[in-house]
Design a protein around this motif. Structure first.
Motif, mmCIF file in Angstrom:
data_model
loop_
_atom_site.group_PDB
_atom_site.id
_atom_site.type_symbol
_atom_site.label_atom_id
_atom_site.label_comp_id
_atom_site.label_asym_id
_atom_site.label_seq_id
_atom_site.Cartn_x
_atom_site.Cartn_y
_atom_site.Cartn_z
ATOM 1 N N TRP A 63 13.555 -41.253 39.899
ATOM 2 C CA TRP A 63 14.350 -40.097 39.486
ATOM 3 C C TRP A 63 13.796 -38.803 40.075
ATOM 4 O O TRP A 63 14.547 -37.915 40.483
ATOM 5 N N VAL A 64 12.453 -38.691 40.127
ATOM 6 C CA VAL A 64 11.842 -37.502 40.736
ATOM 7 C C VAL A 64 12.170 -37.456 42.231
ATOM 8 O O VAL A 64 12.534 -36.401 42.776
ATOM 9 N N SER A 65 12.047 -38.609 42.894
ATOM 10 C CA SER A 65 12.337 -38.663 44.333
ATOM 11 C C SER A 65 13.803 -38.356 44.601
ATOM 12 O O SER A 65 14.139 -37.638 45.551
ATOM 13 N N LEU A 66 14.689 -38.901 43.765
ATOM 14 C CA LEU A 66 16.125 -38.663 43.938
ATOM 15 C C LEU A 66 16.454 -37.179 43.760
ATOM 16 O O LEU A 66 17.211 -36.597 44.560
ATOM 17 N N LEU A 71 18.130 -32.153 46.180
ATOM 18 C CA LEU A 71 17.925 -30.711 46.295
ATOM 19 C C LEU A 71 17.672 -30.298 47.754
ATOM 20 O O LEU A 71 18.298 -29.360 48.261
ATOM 21 N N VAL A 72 16.769 -31.017 48.411
ATOM 22 C CA VAL A 72 16.443 -30.690 49.803
ATOM 23 C C VAL A 72 17.654 -30.870 50.709
ATOM 24 O O VAL A 72 17.975 -30.004 51.539
ATOM 25 N N THR A 73 18.363 -31.984 50.548
ATOM 26 C CA THR A 73 19.505 -32.266 51.420
ATOM 27 C C THR A 73 20.638 -31.275 51.188
ATOM 28 O O THR A 73 21.213 -30.745 52.152
ATOM 29 N N LEU A 74 20.958 -31.009 49.924
ATOM 30 C CA LEU A 74 22.061 -30.081 49.626
ATOM 31 C C LEU A 74 21.766 -28.673 50.148
ATOM 32 O O LEU A 74 22.601 -28.067 50.827
#
Length: 272
Positions: A63-66, A71-74
């Motif tokens: 969940w942390v990785s997701l 966030l980074v991708t968006l």
């Protein structure tokens, strides 16, 4: 004879690309000990235990990785799309000589692998206090991928009749209004292409998040899979479940924009 070979070649190439996908799918629903013994066998009976174990890990690794990856991708693709579209519009419409120099500089940026500039970039991020932060990783993505977005948008904007913009300017619209209300809505296929290409590249990136975020400052889905593998042992069931779950968001994203993406590819092909 050639026409008969094409379907055979297409099937062989498709089968080659399907092999890794098959291994992931069959091993997601198999106990860990069975994966090591018979990795290519079909799971009988299939079990969701691996997925359940990943989703309920005490450290919340998935969940942390997701959350970090989303966030980074968006943030990266939103900034990249806006910046690339505006810069591409300027390059397509400007006849100044120095814009050609700028286009050459951006073209050179496409040819440099990110690993080559990674060490100097980390020094800059460290000096500015952005090392080991999400903002630093987003800034790196924007700087590195903006040349690709600019060239995609520039090619499409050159196919948009300039008379549309001139007519809007005569009606009293500002240049900013012309771009956002006239030009940008016509660029949906190009926007979809940029969003999908850059979104998938950034989502699947491994080296840059590993170096910029660091081993203890947060993970993305790719570095999360890496962290789930121990030095002396690995839970193969959890590894395959993480790979499967990490693929789902980007697959859904691609399917949602697939129609516009195909238009973008065919539009670019017809423009040469």
């Amino acid at each position: 004879m050639r026409s008969k070979l094409r379907p055979v070649a297409a099937i062989l190439v498709s089968a080659l690309f399907a092999v890794p996908l098959y291994y992931v799918l069959v091993n997601v629903f198999k106990p860990g000990d069975q994966i090591a013994r018979t990795p290519a066998s079909v799971p009988l009976p299939p079990t969701p235990a691996n997925i359940h174990a990943v989703l309920t890990r005490p450290d919340g690794l998935f969940w942390v990785s997701l959350a970090n990856s989303v966030l980074v991708t968006l943030l990266s693709i939103i900034v990249l799309t806006v910046l690339s579209a505006m810069l591409g519009h300027y390059l397509a419409r400007s006849a100044k000589r120095w814009t050609k120099v700028l286009a050459l500089i951006l073209l050179a940026g496409l040819m440099i692998p990110p690993q080559v500039i990674l060490i100097p970039v980390t020094e800059v991020l460290r000096l500015t206090g952005l090392m080991a932060t999400i903002q630093g990783l987003v800034l790196f993505n924007v700087g590195y991928y903006v040349p690709f977005g600019v060239f995609v948008f520039t090619g499409f904007i050159r196919g948009v009749p300039v008379e549309l913009e001139e007519a809007a300017l005569l009606d009293g619209a500002s240049r900013t209004q012309v771009f956002w209300r006239i030009v940008f809505p016509l660029l949906r296929p190009a926007t979809a292409s940029v969003l999908i290409f850059l979104g998938v590249w950034i989502w699947n990136d491994f080296i840059d998040p590993l170096i910029i975020l660091g081993p203890s400052q947060g993970t993305t889905v790719t570095t999360g899979i890496y962290r789930s593998i121990g030095q002396y042992q690995a839970d193969l069931g959890s590894v395959f479940a993480l790979m499967f779950l990490a693929t789902l968001p980007v697959l859904i994203f691609y399917l949602a924009l697939q129609k516009q993406f195909v238009k973008g590819l065919t539009g670019g092909a017809t423009k040469g």
